[in-house]
Design a protein around this motif. Structure first.
Motif, PDB file in Angstrom:
ATOM      1  N   VAL A 239       0.926  -1.314  -0.068  1.00  0.00           N
ATOM      2  CA  VAL A 239       0.238   0.250  -0.081  1.00  0.00           C
ATOM      3  C   VAL A 239       1.038   1.569  -0.031  1.00  0.00           C
ATOM      4  O   VAL A 239       2.153   1.242   1.016  1.00  0.00           O
ATOM      5  CB  VAL A 239      -0.474   0.006   1.226  1.00  0.00           C
ATOM      6  N   LEU A 240       1.110   1.899  -0.616  1.00  0.00           N
ATOM      7  CA  LEU A 240       1.672   3.376  -1.530  1.00  0.00           C
ATOM      8  C   LEU A 240       1.950   4.053   0.376  1.00  0.00           C
ATOM      9  O   LEU A 240       2.410   4.613   0.693  1.00  0.00           O
ATOM     10  CB  LEU A 240       0.867   4.135  -2.619  1.00  0.00           C
ATOM     11  N   GLN A 241       0.342   4.228   0.616  1.00  0.00           N
ATOM     12  CA  GLN A 241       0.951   4.976   2.554  1.00  0.00           C
ATOM     13  C   GLN A 241       1.975   4.310   2.992  1.00  0.00           C
ATOM     14  O   GLN A 241       1.906   4.784   4.229  1.00  0.00           O
ATOM     15  CB  GLN A 241       0.135   5.163   2.541  1.00  0.00           C
ATOM     16  N   ASN A 242       2.005   3.273   3.278  1.00  0.00           N
ATOM     17  CA  ASN A 242       2.552   2.272   4.120  1.00  0.00           C
ATOM     18  C   ASN A 242       4.307   2.616   3.455  1.00  0.00           C
ATOM     19  O   ASN A 242       5.001   2.443   4.497  1.00  0.00           O
ATOM     20  CB  ASN A 242       2.262   1.015   3.637  1.00  0.00           C
ATOM     21  N   LEU A 243       4.674   3.060   2.776  1.00  0.00           N
ATOM     22  CA  LEU A 243       5.395   3.557   1.458  1.00  0.00           C
ATOM     23  C   LEU A 243       5.879   5.221   2.516  1.00  0.00           C
ATOM     24  O   LEU A 243       6.872   5.423   2.503  1.00  0.00           O
ATOM     25  CB  LEU A 243       5.778   3.681   0.654  1.00  0.00           C
ATOM     26  N   CYS A 244       5.382   6.015   2.366  1.00  0.00           N
ATOM     27  CA  CYS A 244       5.213   7.468   2.403  1.00  0.00           C
ATOM     28  C   CYS A 244       3.550   7.771   2.972  1.00  0.00           C
ATOM     29  O   CYS A 244       3.144   8.061   1.979  1.00  0.00           O
ATOM     30  CB  CYS A 244       5.668   8.126   1.352  1.00  0.00           C
TER      31      CYS A 244
END
Length: 284
Positions: A239-244
């Motif tokens: 999930v993108l928000q787990n990266l940023c």
């Protein structure tokens, strides 16, 4: 009632169009691609597989990849894209024809890329429908023997409810039939459709292919966003928000402009040289 279901049809089409809104479509469509679709390109030892890019619904081979294709070319990849699923008489937007037919078009294009580049396999990166449709190619059209990895940005792997809009179709007589007859590429993407049932029966993946799914919690087209994830071996769901955590990309921008998503996709293409994907990846 006739007016109401027509209004519903327009709403559904507008929502689906968000799968890949064209960027300055008229001018970009006529402009030459920058460094990709060069059939004289020969893959390097560092990047031995050409990358085939698969656009989303209501998009095309150029507009969907105006940022990501040069991003890969600059990193030494041979990159190719193609139009699929265009209805008769349509020259600008695709992804509207039956998805099984579109998968055959992907098969034909992949064969062309392999013949031109003399590579043994390709990697595929797709956005929205373009991340899901290749799974049909892998599962039913022999693609598993020709594809090393599938990287999917916001794919509708298990269909979509369009934030619940599809649940009201039964209340509008004739609407579902109209969509199926005129825009089968949309109805194939509805959660629970016959196409989705066939695609996902017996498991999400096939042996020998690596799968990466990159999704965003802000996706408003493929809903709920958690249905994008795949189950099976050789699967990496992120999930993108787990990266940023501060990345606000939704369904469109994750595939069109988000360099954090692009960095993670590049990692999936070359895992041996992967580097950490975080908020600073937006500047890399």
């Amino acid at each position: 009632m006739k007016l109401s279901w027509r209004r519903l049809l327009v709403t559904l089409c507008l929502a689906a169009a968000m799968a890949a809104l064209p960027i300055a479509a008229a001018s970009a469509r006529s402009a030459p691609t920058s460094g990709w679709n060069d059939f004289s390109c020969r893959p390097s030892a560092q990047h031995p597989r050409p990358v085939v890019l698969v656009h989303g619904t209501f998009a095309n081979a150029t507009d969907n990849w105006l940022v990501f294709a040069p991003y890969l070319v600059d990193r030494g990849y041979c990159v190719f894209s193609f139009d699929y699923g265009m209805l008769p008489g349509e020259t600008l937007v695709g992804g509207l024809g039956p998805i099984a037919d579109s998968a055959q078009q992907l098969s034909d294009f992949t064969d062309r890329v392999l013949a031109a580049t003399h590579a043994a396999k390709v990697d595929i990166v797709g956005h929205s429908q373009g991340g899901m449709m290749p799974r049909y190619y892998l599962k039913f059209l022999g693609g598993a023997a020709k594809v090393n990895a599938l990287v999917a940005l916001a794919p509708d792997n298990h269909g979509t409810t369009l934030d619940g809009l599809t649940a009201i179709l039964p209340y509008f007589p004739g609407a579902a039939g109209f969509l199926d007859s005129h825009l089968p590429g949309l109805t194939d993407q509805v959660a629970g459709s016959p196409f989705q049932q066939k695609l996902n029966a017996g498991g999400d993946t096939v042996p020998g292919v690596r799968y990466t799914v990159i999704s965003t919690i802000y996706d408003e087209v493929v809903t709920p966003y958690t249905t994008q994830a795949l189950s099976g071996p050789n699967v990496h769901n992120v999930v993108l928000q787990n990266l940023c955590a501060v990345d606000l990309s939704e369904h469109v921008t994750i595939g069109l402009t988000d360099r954090i998503a692009f960095h993670e996709a590049a990692n999936a293409l070359d895992p041996a040289h992967a580097t950490t994907t975080d908020c600073l990846s937006a500047f890399s």
